[in-house]
Design a protein around this motif. Structure first.
Motif, PDB file in Angstrom:
ATOM      1  N   ALA A  85      34.107  51.960  45.428  1.00  0.00           N
ATOM      2  CA  ALA A  85      35.217  51.384  44.648  1.00  0.00           C
ATOM      3  C   ALA A  85      34.768  51.112  43.215  1.00  0.00           C
ATOM      4  O   ALA A  85      35.521  51.339  42.256  1.00  0.00           O
ATOM      5  CB  ALA A  85      35.706  50.104  45.318  1.00  0.00           C
ATOM      6  N   LEU A  86      33.527  50.640  43.052  1.00  0.00           N
ATOM      7  CA  LEU A  86      33.020  50.344  41.704  1.00  0.00           C
ATOM      8  C   LEU A  86      32.781  51.625  40.908  1.00  0.00           C
ATOM      9  O   LEU A  86      32.898  51.637  39.680  1.00  0.00           O
ATOM     10  CB  LEU A  86      31.725  49.523  41.802  1.00  0.00           C
ATOM     11  CG  LEU A  86      31.911  48.078  42.296  1.00  0.00           C
ATOM     12  CD1 LEU A  86      30.577  47.473  42.723  1.00  0.00           C
ATOM     13  CD2 LEU A  86      32.567  47.201  41.225  1.00  0.00           C
ATOM     14  N   GLU A  87      32.445  52.713  41.605  1.00  0.00           N
ATOM     15  CA  GLU A  87      32.286  54.011  40.930  1.00  0.00           C
ATOM     16  C   GLU A  87      33.643  54.527  40.462  1.00  0.00           C
ATOM     17  O   GLU A  87      33.765  55.120  39.398  1.00  0.00           O
ATOM     18  CB  GLU A  87      31.681  55.040  41.901  1.00  0.00           C
ATOM     19  CG  GLU A  87      30.224  54.841  42.198  1.00  0.00           C
ATOM     20  CD  GLU A  87      29.323  55.344  41.084  1.00  0.00           C
ATOM     21  OE1 GLU A  87      28.847  54.483  40.315  1.00  0.00           O
ATOM     22  OE2 GLU A  87      29.116  56.558  40.978  1.00  0.00           O
ATOM     23  N   ALA A  88      34.663  54.300  41.292  1.00  0.00           N
ATOM     24  CA  ALA A  88      35.988  54.859  41.000  1.00  0.00           C
ATOM     25  C   ALA A  88      36.748  54.043  39.957  1.00  0.00           C
ATOM     26  O   ALA A  88      37.646  54.559  39.294  1.00  0.00           O
ATOM     27  CB  ALA A  88      36.806  54.947  42.292  1.00  0.00           C
ATOM     28  N   HIS A  89      36.417  52.749  39.818  1.00  0.00           N
ATOM     29  CA  HIS A  89      37.172  51.872  38.896  1.00  0.00           C
ATOM     30  C   HIS A  89      36.204  51.148  37.969  1.00  0.00           C
ATOM     31  O   HIS A  89      35.406  50.333  38.427  1.00  0.00           O
ATOM     32  CB  HIS A  89      37.977  50.824  39.683  1.00  0.00           C
ATOM     33  CG  HIS A  89      38.965  51.422  40.625  1.00  0.00           C
ATOM     34  ND1 HIS A  89      40.261  51.709  40.264  1.00  0.00           N
ATOM     35  CD2 HIS A  89      38.837  51.812  41.917  1.00  0.00           C
ATOM     36  CE1 HIS A  89      40.899  52.238  41.295  1.00  0.00           C
ATOM     37  NE2 HIS A  89      40.049  52.314  42.311  1.00  0.00           N
ATOM     38  N   GLU A  90      36.311  51.410  36.682  1.00  0.00           N
ATOM     39  CA  GLU A  90      35.465  50.725  35.695  1.00  0.00           C
ATOM     40  C   GLU A  90      35.778  49.225  35.689  1.00  0.00           C
ATOM     41  O   GLU A  90      34.890  48.381  35.589  1.00  0.00           O
ATOM     42  CB  GLU A  90      35.744  51.355  34.315  1.00  0.00           C
ATOM     43  CG  GLU A  90      34.839  50.904  33.196  1.00  0.00           C
ATOM     44  CD  GLU A  90      33.389  51.376  33.361  1.00  0.00           C
ATOM     45  OE1 GLU A  90      32.516  50.678  32.838  1.00  0.00           O
ATOM     46  OE2 GLU A  90      33.147  52.411  34.023  1.00  0.00           O
ATOM     47  N   ASP A  91      37.079  48.910  35.834  1.00  0.00           N
ATOM     48  CA  ASP A  91      37.519  47.513  35.800  1.00  0.00           C
ATOM     49  C   ASP A  91      37.152  46.835  37.135  1.00  0.00           C
ATOM     50  O   ASP A  91      37.573  47.293  38.210  1.00  0.00           O
ATOM     51  CB  ASP A  91      39.044  47.498  35.593  1.00  0.00           C
ATOM     52  CG  ASP A  91      39.582  46.084  35.560  1.00  0.00           C
ATOM     53  OD1 ASP A  91      39.245  45.352  34.617  1.00  0.00           O
ATOM     54  OD2 ASP A  91      40.310  45.707  36.511  1.00  0.00           O
ATOM     55  N   ILE A  92      36.377  45.742  37.049  1.00  0.00           N
ATOM     56  CA  ILE A  92      35.855  45.151  38.290  1.00  0.00           C
ATOM     57  C   ILE A  92      36.959  44.577  39.188  1.00  0.00           C
ATOM     58  O   ILE A  92      36.993  44.877  40.382  1.00  0.00           O
ATOM     59  CB  ILE A  92      34.735  44.142  37.975  1.00  0.00           C
ATOM     60  CG1 ILE A  92      33.521  44.975  37.550  1.00  0.00           C
ATOM     61  CG2 ILE A  92      34.415  43.239  39.173  1.00  0.00           C
ATOM     62  CD1 ILE A  92      32.276  44.246  37.255  1.00  0.00           C
ATOM     63  N   PRO A  93      37.895  43.761  38.658  1.00  0.00           N
ATOM     64  CA  PRO A  93      38.949  43.273  39.563  1.00  0.00           C
ATOM     65  C   PRO A  93      39.730  44.411  40.236  1.00  0.00           C
ATOM     66  O   PRO A  93      40.093  44.304  41.415  1.00  0.00           O
ATOM     67  CB  PRO A  93      39.847  42.435  38.642  1.00  0.00           C
ATOM     68  CG  PRO A  93      38.914  41.971  37.551  1.00  0.00           C
ATOM     69  CD  PRO A  93      37.973  43.121  37.336  1.00  0.00           C
ATOM     70  N   GLU A  94      39.932  45.513  39.529  1.00  0.00           N
ATOM     71  CA  GLU A  94      40.627  46.660  40.153  1.00  0.00           C
ATOM     72  C   GLU A  94      39.787  47.252  41.282  1.00  0.00           C
ATOM     73  O   GLU A  94      40.293  47.582  42.361  1.00  0.00           O
ATOM     74  CB  GLU A  94      40.833  47.758  39.103  1.00  0.00           C
ATOM     75  CG  GLU A  94      42.234  47.792  38.514  1.00  0.00           C
ATOM     76  CD  GLU A  94      42.318  48.875  37.441  1.00  0.00           C
ATOM     77  OE1 GLU A  94      42.728  48.514  36.333  1.00  0.00           O
ATOM     78  OE2 GLU A  94      41.949  50.050  37.704  1.00  0.00           O
ATOM     79  N   TYR A 149      38.388  47.774  47.168  1.00  0.00           N
ATOM     80  CA  TYR A 149      37.415  47.427  48.217  1.00  0.00           C
ATOM     81  C   TYR A 149      38.069  46.512  49.259  1.00  0.00           C
ATOM     82  O   TYR A 149      37.957  46.726  50.466  1.00  0.00           O
ATOM     83  CB  TYR A 149      36.203  46.738  47.567  1.00  0.00           C
ATOM     84  CG  TYR A 149      35.284  46.053  48.551  1.00  0.00           C
ATOM     85  CD1 TYR A 149      34.488  46.800  49.419  1.00  0.00           C
ATOM     86  CD2 TYR A 149      35.210  44.659  48.621  1.00  0.00           C
ATOM     87  CE1 TYR A 149      33.649  46.169  50.332  1.00  0.00           C
ATOM     88  CE2 TYR A 149      34.375  44.027  49.529  1.00  0.00           C
ATOM     89  CZ  TYR A 149      33.596  44.785  50.385  1.00  0.00           C
ATOM     90  OH  TYR A 149      32.777  44.161  51.295  1.00  0.00           O
ATOM     91  N   SER A 150      38.784  45.501  48.771  1.00  0.00           N
ATOM     92  CA  SER A 150      39.400  44.533  49.670  1.00  0.00           C
ATOM     93  C   SER A 150      40.411  45.219  50.588  1.00  0.00           C
ATOM     94  O   SER A 150      40.427  44.986  51.806  1.00  0.00           O
ATOM     95  CB  SER A 150      40.072  43.436  48.841  1.00  0.00           C
ATOM     96  OG  SER A 150      40.711  42.515  49.670  1.00  0.00           O
ATOM     97  N   SER A 151      41.242  46.088  50.010  1.00  0.00           N
ATOM     98  CA  SER A 151      42.278  46.686  50.865  1.00  0.00           C
ATOM     99  C   SER A 151      41.641  47.587  51.928  1.00  0.00           C
ATOM    100  O   SER A 151      42.116  47.647  53.055  1.00  0.00           O
ATOM    101  CB  SER A 151      43.335  47.423  50.044  1.00  0.00           C
ATOM    102  OG  SER A 151      42.744  48.503  49.402  1.00  0.00           O
ATOM    103  N   ASP A 152      40.519  48.249  51.603  1.00  0.00           N
ATOM    104  CA  ASP A 152      39.848  49.092  52.617  1.00  0.00           C
ATOM    105  C   ASP A 152      39.174  48.255  53.696  1.00  0.00           C
ATOM    106  O   ASP A 152      39.288  48.524  54.882  1.00  0.00           O
ATOM    107  CB  ASP A 152      38.728  49.934  51.973  1.00  0.00           C
ATOM    108  CG  ASP A 152      39.280  51.052  51.120  1.00  0.00           C
ATOM    109  OD1 ASP A 152      40.508  51.258  51.141  1.00  0.00           O
ATOM    110  OD2 ASP A 152      38.473  51.700  50.418  1.00  0.00           O
TER     111      ASP A 152
END
Ligand SMILES: Cc1cc2nc3c(=O)[nH]c(=O)nc-3n(C[C@H](O)[C@H](O)[C@H](O)COP(=O)(O)OP(=O)(O)OC[C@H]3O[C@@H](n4cnc5c(N)ncnc54)[C@H](O)[C@@H]3O)c2cc1C
Length: 404
Positions: A332-341, A346-349
């Motif tokens: 998730a962190l690789e796919a989204h530069e913005d951390i809350p996004e 991550y949370s939904s998965d």
């Protein structure tokens, strides 16, 4: 600019997460409250496929053998007659071997031991942790990998608490060269189950000292689940020093009368367990809990491993779920530069996966529960045969059987 993360907790979930992030360009600090190594306290675990992938991403050499392959499962009634047999290919390893491999893989200077995190402050652009020494550290992301009684979770979601499942697990190991000679090599090397009324014992071989899987140096690992109403639990968790340890008693403080009673009761189990448990030099006990979360996105703070969800050990998924969390967070962190996004993804998965694991383990645990609970809380209890077939199978395989 490098992104920065603080990982709280240096057990399996923390080490996996820290190793993966640091290998993919992050600045990482890991704070572990214990000042000693943890490896001596681990026992045996069943490995799932997700764990191997996470170990690879963590830089652990997975080409060498990390465990012992098992194909046969067998369950026994107390008189030694067979409840069920089946085949299921699986690898078991020791907690200590995984811990050691992950600790060795972590570059120097990242792991700070004896560092207890007391509070977490999340701001829109950064987040901070305060240690018990008063030191403050800042990063763009804080990851709580600090276990079932997580301080990070206490800071961001204080309403989420573990709930006692109504039973405990006694655990112990026997060196291969101490395995009773009247038992066979199949007894040692199968995934075995023993049933006694509403109690369940499980045993399988695991790596020996230093991770050795050479024949003759391995260990026979046992877990024995026993119902313990709250008053009995209170007694078991009250140590020889008179102190009550509600979240888990240090093994050396378990009272002699409690240990003697458990060794005596073990004689009622099927012969494989009746002959091995009394010979185990040390036995330790852990209360079994469930822990569920609705959300793992707290802006710039998240949770992995047992801090996020705890499924009872029947699904053999504590370590593997931690591994899947670490990989999902990294992706998730690789796919989204913005951390809350990224944390939202991550949370939904992982909320869904965590709930499935908890439900699955709860269902397998219905075998242990008294008649009333079986009917009212958990539906139809699983049978001994189902316990043999479904304990510790790959989480990816449960969807077919979870609600059937
Ligand atoms: C010593 C030990 C032995 C284990 N043995 C087995 C086993 O044999 N088989 C099995 O299936 N599972 C075992 N487990 C559980 C298994 O490791 C977990 O299910 C899995 O590793 C995921 O746990 P975790 O890393 O999320 O949390 P945990 O393993 O509980 O680790 C949490 C870590 O966070 C640290 N911590 C807690 N609070 C703070 C704080 N405020 N600041 C800093 N650090 C903090 C703790 O000291 C601990 O090291 C063991 C756990 C431990 C700690």
């Amino acid at each position: 600019m490098k992104r920065s993360a603080i990982v709280v907790g240096g057990s399996i979930a923390g080490l996996l997460t820290a190793n993966i992030l640091v290998r993919h360009g992050w600045n990482v600090k890991l704070f572990e409250r214990s000042s000693k190594g943890l490896e001596a306290r681990g026992a045996g675990i069943a490995m799932q496929r997700t764990l191997r992938h996470a170990l690879e991403l963590s830089g652990v050499d997975v080409s060498k053998e990390l465990g012992i392959g098992i194909n046969n499962r067998i369950g026994y009634y107390p008189d030694g007659s067979v409840v069920a047999r089946c085949e299921y290919a699986q690898t078991t390893t020791s907690w200590g071997l995984l811990y050691e491999s992950l600790l060795t893989a972590l570059p120097a200077g990242i792991f700070h031991k004896g560092a207890m995190v007391e509070s977490v402050i999340s701001e829109p652009d950064f987040t901070k942790v305060r240690l018990s020494t008063g030191e403050v550290h800042q990063a763009s992301l804080v990851i709580g990998a600090d276990g079932i009684h997580s301080s990070v979770r206490e800071n961001v979601a204080p309403e989420i608490k573990p709930t006692y499942a109504g039973y405990v697990a006694w655990r112990g190991m026997l060196e291969e060269n101490e395995f009773p000679s009247e038992l066979s090599i199949d007894d040692f090397s199968s995934f075995s189950f023993g049933f006694l009324n509403n109690e369940e014992a499980v045993a399988y071989p695991v790596a020996g000292p230093g991770g050795s899987i050479e024949v003759g140096t391995r260990r026979f690992n046992m877990m024995w689940y026993r119902p313990a109403p709250k008053n009995e639990l209170y007694d078991i968790l009250t140590g020889s020093d008179g102190v009550h340890y509600p979240t888990g008693i240090p093994p050396h403080l378990i009272r002699t009368d409690v240990i003697n009673n458990i060794r005596k009761t073990a004689l009622l189990l099927p012969p494989l367990f009746a002959r091995t448990i009394p010979a185990m030099k040390s036995l330790f006990v852990q209360p079994i809990f469930d822990l569920e979360n609705e959300n793992l996105n707290f802006g710039r703070v998240t949770l992995v491993g047992d801090a996020a969800f705890v499924a009872r050990p029947h699904c053999g998924a504590g370590v593997s779920k931690a591994a899947a969390d670490a990989v999902a967070l990294f992706e998730a962190l690789e796919a989204h530069e913005d951390i809350p996004e990224a944390l939202e993804k991550y949370s939904s998965d992982r909320v869904m996966a965590g709930k499935n694991a908890v439900n699955w383990a709860r269902k397998l645990g219905t075998y242990l529960q008294c008649e009333g609970d079986r009917q009212s809380d958990n539906g139809k209890p699983v049978s001994a045969e189902e316990v043999v077939r479904y304990t510790g199978i790959e989480l990816s395989e449960i969807s077919n059987v979870l609600f059937s």
